[in-house]
Scaffold this active site. Structure first.
Site, PDB file in Angstrom:
ATOM      1  CE  LYS A 275     -10.871  -0.061  11.087  1.00  0.00           C
ATOM      2  NZ  LYS A 275     -10.267   0.428   9.885  1.00  0.00           N
TER       3      LYS A 275
ATOM      4  CE  LYS B 122      -8.454  -3.479  13.633  1.00  0.00           C
ATOM      5  NZ  LYS B 122      -7.358  -3.880  12.770  1.00  0.00           N
TER       6      LYS B 122
ATOM      7  N   PRO C 156      -3.161 -12.237  10.125  1.00  0.00           N
ATOM      8  CG  PRO C 156      -1.706 -13.647  11.281  1.00  0.00           C
ATOM      9  CD  PRO C 156      -1.991 -13.094   9.918  1.00  0.00           C
ATOM     10  CG  ASP C 157      -6.089  -6.882  13.637  1.00  0.00           C
ATOM     11  OD1 ASP C 157      -5.319  -6.257  14.393  1.00  0.00           O
ATOM     12  OD2 ASP C 157      -6.994  -6.345  12.973  1.00  0.00           O
ATOM     13  CB  ILE C 158      -0.199  -6.794  14.476  1.00  0.00           C
ATOM     14  CG1 ILE C 158       0.336  -7.540  13.259  1.00  0.00           C
ATOM     15  CG2 ILE C 158       0.893  -6.601  15.525  1.00  0.00           C
ATOM     16  CD1 ILE C 158       1.358  -6.770  12.443  1.00  0.00           C
TER      17      ILE C 158
ATOM     18  CE  LYS D 100       8.939 -11.512 -13.992  1.00  0.00           C
ATOM     19  NZ  LYS D 100       9.674 -10.920 -15.084  1.00  0.00           N
TER      20      LYS D 100
ATOM     21  CG  PHE E  55      -2.742   5.475  13.344  1.00  0.00           C
ATOM     22  CD1 PHE E  55      -1.994   5.260  14.486  1.00  0.00           C
ATOM     23  CD2 PHE E  55      -2.706   6.723  12.747  1.00  0.00           C
ATOM     24  CE1 PHE E  55      -1.216   6.269  15.027  1.00  0.00           C
ATOM     25  CE2 PHE E  55      -1.931   7.739  13.271  1.00  0.00           C
ATOM     26  CZ  PHE E  55      -1.192   7.516  14.410  1.00  0.00           C
TER      27      PHE E  55
ATOM     28  CG  ASN F 207      -0.200  -0.071   2.507  1.00  0.00           C
ATOM     29  OD1 ASN F 207       0.512   0.862   2.858  1.00  0.00           O
ATOM     30  ND2 ASN F 207      -0.312  -1.199   3.220  1.00  0.00           N
TER      31      ASN F 207
HETATM   32  O1  PMT Z   1       2.757   6.094   6.490  1.00  0.00           O
HETATM   33  P1  PMT Z   1       2.158   7.401   6.023  1.00  0.00           P
HETATM   34  O2  PMT Z   1       2.323   7.613   4.536  1.00  0.00           O
HETATM   35  O3  PMT Z   1       2.628   8.572   6.820  1.00  0.00           O
HETATM   36  O4  PMT Z   1       0.579   7.315   6.237  1.00  0.00           O
HETATM   37  C1  PMT Z   1       0.069   7.197   7.533  1.00  0.00           C
HETATM   38  C2  PMT Z   1      -1.075   6.199   7.590  1.00  0.00           C
HETATM   39  C3  PMT Z   1      -2.270   6.738   6.798  1.00  0.00           C
HETATM   40  C4  PMT Z   1      -0.656   4.838   7.032  1.00  0.00           C
HETATM   41  C5  PMT Z   1      -1.417   6.039   9.114  1.00  0.00           C
HETATM   42  O5  PMT Z   1      -1.777   7.286   9.640  1.00  0.00           O
HETATM   43  C6  PMT Z   1      -2.569   5.067   9.321  1.00  0.00           C
HETATM   44  O6  PMT Z   1      -3.721   5.418   9.270  1.00  0.00           O
HETATM   45  N1  PMT Z   1      -2.217   3.791   9.573  1.00  0.00           N
HETATM   46  C7  PMT Z   1      -3.181   2.696   9.691  1.00  0.00           C
HETATM   47  C8  PMT Z   1      -3.770   2.409   8.348  1.00  0.00           C
HETATM   48  C9  PMT Z   1      -4.560   1.120   8.351  1.00  0.00           C
HETATM   49  O7  PMT Z   1      -4.031   0.152   7.921  1.00  0.00           O
HETATM   50  O8  PMT Z   1      -5.724   1.197   8.920  1.00  0.00           O
HETATM   51  P2  PMT Z   1      -6.671  -0.144   9.116  1.00  0.00           P
HETATM   52  O9  PMT Z   1      -8.019   0.407   9.329  1.00  0.00           O
HETATM   53  O10 PMT Z   1      -6.447  -1.076   7.997  1.00  0.00           O
HETATM   54  O11 PMT Z   1      -6.086  -0.798  10.437  1.00  0.00           O
HETATM   55  C10 PMT Z   1      -6.518  -0.363  11.710  1.00  0.00           C
HETATM   56  C11 PMT Z   1      -5.457  -0.674  12.736  1.00  0.00           C
HETATM   57  O12 PMT Z   1      -5.231  -2.085  12.794  1.00  0.00           O
HETATM   58  C12 PMT Z   1      -4.121  -0.042  12.465  1.00  0.00           C
HETATM   59  O13 PMT Z   1      -3.592   0.379  13.711  1.00  0.00           O
HETATM   60  C13 PMT Z   1      -3.281  -1.168  11.889  1.00  0.00           C
HETATM   61  O14 PMT Z   1      -1.891  -1.008  12.207  1.00  0.00           O
HETATM   62  C14 PMT Z   1      -3.853  -2.377  12.601  1.00  0.00           C
HETATM   63  N2  PMT Z   1      -3.757  -3.619  11.823  1.00  0.00           N
HETATM   64  C15 PMT Z   1      -4.427  -3.776  10.630  1.00  0.00           C
HETATM   65  C16 PMT Z   1      -4.320  -4.978   9.964  1.00  0.00           C
HETATM   66  C17 PMT Z   1      -3.530  -6.004  10.506  1.00  0.00           C
HETATM   67  N3  PMT Z   1      -3.388  -7.153   9.871  1.00  0.00           N
HETATM   68  N4  PMT Z   1      -2.897  -5.826  11.654  1.00  0.00           N
HETATM   69  C18 PMT Z   1      -2.996  -4.654  12.321  1.00  0.00           C
HETATM   70  O15 PMT Z   1      -2.380  -4.492  13.397  1.00  0.00           O
END
Ligand code: PMT
Length: 442
Positions: free
Chosen positions: A363, A367, A331-333, A315, A349, A236
């Site tokens: 969320k 979580k 897995p969701d960390i 490839k 975030f 991403n």
């Molecule tokens: O890196 P930059 O270019 O500065 O941009 C910043 C950002 C937009 C990436 C950052 O501010 C941000 O929003 N990060 C989280 C983006 C995201 O993946 O959101 P989510 O809604 O998919 O995930 C929610 C939360 O679960 C996040 O804290 C994520 O780290 C966590 N997560 C998600 C999926 C996963 N498999 N494991 C996780 O821990």
């Protein structure tokens, strides 16, 4: 990038010793990177040292804007400061008084340093005058103000100057120096402006705060890459800027910080232990390995939600027909950390395109975390950009951190997290955060 200047400068042959000293020293404690410093220069012979001060601040990674009093222009030119700061220099009010320059500069500054501060400038600042641009900016700004006096020793010792200094100190102004020694006028005594290297150290130290003193903080940042074959991956747009700024702000707040970073092109923040990973599985492993003594987990990484179920060993060759890829959930960390029996306070975030508060609260509950920092992505905010805007939500509350540079937002976020940490520690006294708070030394 200003921060790169800082590290590159260490390798410059012939770098003057005082600068080398401050930079080497600052490797562990340079808090100036990305900071917006407004330097006021008033009319004294020490103004020549302000040019070196601007240079050193830039080397340390700060953004510097210079406002000169009309008298300062008699000692040094605006062009010198312009060349060194890379910014426009303000010499007095522009012809267009409606431009509100003093307000704009006052808002821009994260800290204001007047160096040199002559006896006259000190007197006018003590009185709260606004009859030149520099005095007006100081009056209009909420930013911390520091002055570095420079004047003849008799002027410094005069009761009027001493009174002005006292008035300013009582108002919370930091008075840096003066040093004592030989003066340009041929006399000897107190009144010499501190050396640029000392002023840089003072400014850097002024950004350190103890909001998270002694806590162990783990921050995740950047994207993850999920391989499709040996050369291709799903990923991403995350640049890591937000997460790195958060790690740096936590360090400045006195925490011991581990940063688990996906692939980005940023340098590790000074004083932060950084481990680089590629996939979500690696990030999961590295984060979990750091949870035993962790007080606060901040998940700023954009972690994949899905990955290819069976990445190809070789490839994948181009074919004419369409091709599907089977994905499996990752897995969701964040949720995994929040589910630990001995768990840190968790801040996640959320990147959303709309209905921020509703989705962020969902969320947070889903979580099982204490706070979600939601950013609206798109329109120059969120992924890849230098700016962001965050809506923070927690159980029973929310707060908007308005659009600003990511380093500034990160510091505001850390203030809010520290406040939440303290509230929870108080309401659940005897719970883990309190025990942890006592566990680490600063
Ligand atoms: O890196 P930059 O270019 O500065 O941009 C910043 C950002 C937009 C990436 C950052 O501010 C941000 O929003 N990060 C989280 C983006 C995201 O993946 O959101 P989510 O809604 O998919 O995930 C929610 C939360 O679960 C996040 O804290 C994520 O780290 C966590 N997560 C998600 C999926 C996963 N498999 N494991 C996780 O821990």
């Amino acid at each position: 990038m200003p921060g790169q200047l800082f590290d590159n400068a260490l390798n410059q042959p012939g770098m003057p010793f005082p600068l080398l000293k401050v930079l080497v020293h600052s490797r562990a404690m340079n808090f100036l990177r990305g900071k917006r410093i407004l330097l006021g220069v008033s009319g004294g012979i020490a103004a020549y040292k302000s040019a070196e001060l601007v240079r050193q601040l830039r080397v340390a990674g700060a953004f510097v804007r210079v406002v000169m009093t009309p008298a300062a222009s008699e000692f040094i030119t605006a062009r010198t400061f312009q060349a060194l700061s890379g910014e426009r220099v303000w010499c007095d009010w522009s012809d267009d008084r409606t431009a509100m320059e003093h307000i704009e500069l006052a808002r821009w500054a994260e800290t204001i340093l007047v160096a040199p501060a002559t006896a006259d400038t000190l007197a006018r600042l003590a009185q709260g005058r606004a009859d030149d641009l520099l005095a007006a900016v100081c009056l209009a700004s909420n930013a911390p103000l520091a002055v570095a006096p420079a004047m003849n020793q008799a002027m410094w010792r005069h009761a009027a100057t001493q009174h002005n200094v006292l008035v300013m100190q009582q108002r919370g102004v930091s008075v840096l120096g003066p040093a004592s020694g030989a003066q340009a006028c041929g006399e000897t005594g107190p009144g010499r402006m501190l050396e640029p290297v000392e002023l840089v150290e003072h400014l850097s130290a002024s950004f350190a705060n103890g909001l998270l003193a002694g806590l162990k903080v783990v921050v995740s940042a950047g994207p993850t890459r999920e391989p499709l074959d040996p050369v291709r991956f799903f990923s991403n747009r995350s640049s890591g800027k937000m997460g790195y700024a958060v790690a740096r702000a936590a360090r400045e707040a006195g925490a011991l910080v581990d940063l688990v970073s996906g692939p980005v092109v940023l340098e590790s923040p000074a004083g932060v232990d950084c481990v680089r990973v590629e996939t979500a599985a690696e990030m999961h492993r590295e984060v979990m390995a750091r949870m035993a003594d962790c007080d606060l987990y901040i998940g700023a990484a954009a972690v994949a939600d899905y990955r290819p179920l069976s990445p190809a060993g070789d490839k994948i060759k181009k074919q004419e027909q369409t091709r599907s890829v089977e994905l499996e959930p990752v897995p969701d960390i964040l949720a995994a950390v929040a589910a630990l029996e001995q768990r840190p306070l968790c801040v996640g975030f959320a990147a959303e395109t709309g209905r921020l508060e509703e989705y962020a609260q969902k969320k947070r509950i889903q979580k099982g975390v204490e706070m979600i920092a939601a950013n609206r992505v798109g329109k120059g905010l969120g992924f890849e950009t230098d700016d962001n805007e965050l809506l923070l939500v927690w159980d029973g509350g929310s707060c908007l951190l308005e659009r600003d540079h990511k380093p500034i937002l990160a510091r505001r976020l850390i203030e809010q997290i520290a406040a939440l940490y303290a509230r929870l520690a108080k309401s659940k006294s005897g719970s883990k955060p309190v025990e942890h708070h006592a566990k680490h030394s600063a």
